[in-house]
Design an enzyme around this catalytic site. Structure first.
Site, PDB file in Angstrom:
ATOM      1  CG  ASN A   9      -1.617   1.454   1.618  1.00 48.55           C
ATOM      2  OD1 ASN A   9      -1.890   1.875   0.513  1.00 48.55           O
ATOM      3  ND2 ASN A   9      -2.340   1.538   2.696  1.00 48.55           N
ATOM      4  CD1 TRP A  10       3.185   0.903  -2.978  1.00 48.38           C
ATOM      5  CD2 TRP A  10       3.198   2.340  -4.914  1.00 48.38           C
ATOM      6  NE1 TRP A  10       3.809   0.047  -4.047  1.00 48.38           N
ATOM      7  CE2 TRP A  10       3.707   0.958  -5.337  1.00 48.38           C
ATOM      8  CE3 TRP A  10       3.453   3.321  -5.828  1.00 48.38           C
ATOM      9  CZ2 TRP A  10       4.334   0.574  -6.377  1.00 48.38           C
ATOM     10  CZ3 TRP A  10       3.817   2.898  -6.957  1.00 48.38           C
ATOM     11  CH2 TRP A  10       4.456   1.881  -7.361  1.00 48.38           C
ATOM     12  CE  LYS A  11       0.132   3.477   4.610  1.00 50.98           C
ATOM     13  NZ  LYS A  11       0.090   3.873   6.180  1.00 50.98           N
ATOM     14  CG  HIS A 101      -5.591   1.628   5.187  1.00 46.10           C
ATOM     15  ND1 HIS A 101      -5.205   2.695   5.982  1.00 46.10           N
ATOM     16  CD2 HIS A 101      -4.636   0.841   4.998  1.00 46.10           C
ATOM     17  CE1 HIS A 101      -4.069   2.391   6.479  1.00 46.10           C
ATOM     18  NE2 HIS A 101      -3.590   1.301   5.979  1.00 46.10           N
ATOM     19  CD  GLU A 103      -3.010   5.300   6.464  1.00 45.56           C
ATOM     20  OE1 GLU A 103      -3.035   5.496   5.322  1.00 45.56           O
ATOM     21  OE2 GLU A 103      -1.922   5.066   7.179  1.00 45.56           O
ATOM     22  CD  GLU A 172      -3.389  -3.032   7.160  1.00 46.23           C
ATOM     23  OE1 GLU A 172      -2.372  -2.967   6.837  1.00 46.23           O
ATOM     24  OE2 GLU A 172      -4.158  -1.743   7.173  1.00 46.23           O
ATOM     25  N   GLY A 178       2.414   2.269  10.643  1.00 43.26           N
ATOM     26  CA  GLY A 178       3.073   3.304  10.448  1.00 43.26           C
ATOM     27  C   GLY A 178       4.087   3.506  11.533  1.00 43.26           C
ATOM     28  CB  SER A 218       5.340  -1.780  11.602  1.00 42.21           C
ATOM     29  OG  SER A 218       4.973  -0.489  11.997  1.00 42.21           O
ATOM     30  N   GLY A 239       2.984  -1.061   4.227  1.00 45.85           N
ATOM     31  CA  GLY A 239       2.959   0.156   3.883  1.00 45.85           C
ATOM     32  C   GLY A 239       4.275   0.665   3.488  1.00 45.85           C
ATOM     33  N   GLY A 240       4.912   1.251   4.433  1.00 44.13           N
ATOM     34  CA  GLY A 240       6.275   1.954   4.528  1.00 44.13           C
ATOM     35  C   GLY A 240       7.293   1.135   3.665  1.00 44.13           C
TER      36      GLY A 240
HETATM   37  C1  PEP Z   1      -0.608   0.096   5.883  1.00 44.14           C
HETATM   38  O1  PEP Z   1      -0.652   1.376   5.626  1.00 44.14           O
HETATM   39  O2  PEP Z   1      -1.252  -0.792   5.540  1.00 44.14           O
HETATM   40  C2  PEP Z   1       0.369  -0.460   6.549  1.00 44.14           C
HETATM   41  C3  PEP Z   1       0.442  -1.630   7.171  1.00 44.14           C
HETATM   42  O3  PEP Z   1       1.617   0.683   6.914  1.00 44.14           O
HETATM   43  P1  PEP Z   1       2.830   0.309   7.472  1.00 44.14           P
HETATM   44  O4  PEP Z   1       3.596  -0.974   6.929  1.00 44.14           O
HETATM   45  O5  PEP Z   1       3.760   1.565   7.107  1.00 44.14           O
HETATM   46  O6  PEP Z   1       2.596   0.079   8.876  1.00 44.14           O
END
Ligand code: PEP
Length: 256
Positions: A9-11, A101, A103, A172, A178, A218, A239-240
């Protein structure tokens, strides 16, 4: 046998050049990793880059490397300035859409009722859904984590069996997204097993066994192996660490 998935997930990150470099790097590495048909690798770029990313996937990987949108609208079409309909995603050969998600729940106030409509739109337009759920730290500390996740899943528990089979769940925990803090393998397994039990009760043991449940929060190369080793963890939503080709590839290697 249920699918294993590593989805990025590049956001709202990267530009076209960075996106191209990332997809190139990952696809080049994938050509040298033995991936069977039960594995999907998913890129989740911002909507404007979906066609670019899709077009960059080499033909040898078209069954394995797929693309996900990060959202779709709850209505089929109309006066919703700035929005993207599920049919439009389907039209550009998008494969998955990420819905629910945390967010989007937080910043765009998406609730169960709205998410149910979005999921219906996605499925009606041949998209597979990655449906996110997960508790906040306060909810975990208050001991209501299972109730929260159960409630979030009601947004998809009215789907027909045939539709539900096109849904992937991503657990999640909000406190892990994040933050660099990852759920322990035991915490992830505990919730994944609970989600699978709920699916078995709502649908059937067979459907529960075939449902892919991803962990997100994470995930990085250093923890992916131990997270993915759990019986009910079928991969990750990342994500990251999906923004760097070397990290994403190392996470992919953890699922193989
Ligand atoms: C996400 O946004 O779905 C996510 C899991 O982010 P991160 O891996 O950065 O925690």
């Amino acid at each position: 046998m249920r699918k294993k998935i590593v989805a990025g997930n590049w956001k709202m990150n990267l530009n076209a050049e960075e996106a191209s470099n990332l997809v190139n790097g990952v696809c080049t590495a994938l050509e040298n990793i033995k991936l069977d048909e039960s594995i999907h690798i998913v890129f989740g770029p911002p909507a404007p880059y979906l066609p670019l990313v899709k077009s960059m996937i080499p033909s040898i990987l078209t069954e394995t490397a797929l693309v996900a949108a990060q959202n779709c609208h709850s209505e089929p079409k109309g006066a919703y300035t700035g929005e993207v309909a599920a049919s439009m995603l389907s039209d550009i050969a998008c494969d998955y859409v990420i819905l629910g998600h945390s967010e989007r729940r937080k910043y765009f106030k998406e609730d169960n009722e709205l998410l149910n409509k979005k999921v219906q739109q996605a499925l009606a337009n041949d998209l597979e859904v990655i449906f996110c759920c997960g508790e906040s730290l306060e909810q975990r500390n208050a001991g209501v984590l299972f109730d929260v996740v159960k409630d979030q899943l009601t947004a998809i528990f009215d789907l027909s069996e045939e539709d539900f089979k096109k849904v992937v769940i991503a657990y999640e925990p909000v406190w892990a997204i994040g933050t660099g803090v990852t759920a322990s393998p035991e915490q992830a397994q505990e919730m994944h097993a609970y989600i699978r039990k709920l699916i078995a009760e709502q649908y059937s043991e067979a459907i529960a066994e075939n449902t892919t449940i991803l962990y997100g929060g994470s995930v990085k190369p250093a923890n992916a192996v131990e997270l993915f080793a759990n019986a009910d963890v079928d991969g990750g939503l990342v994500g990251g660490a999906s923004l760097k080709d070397a990290d994403f590839v190392d996470i992919i290697k953890a699922i193989v």
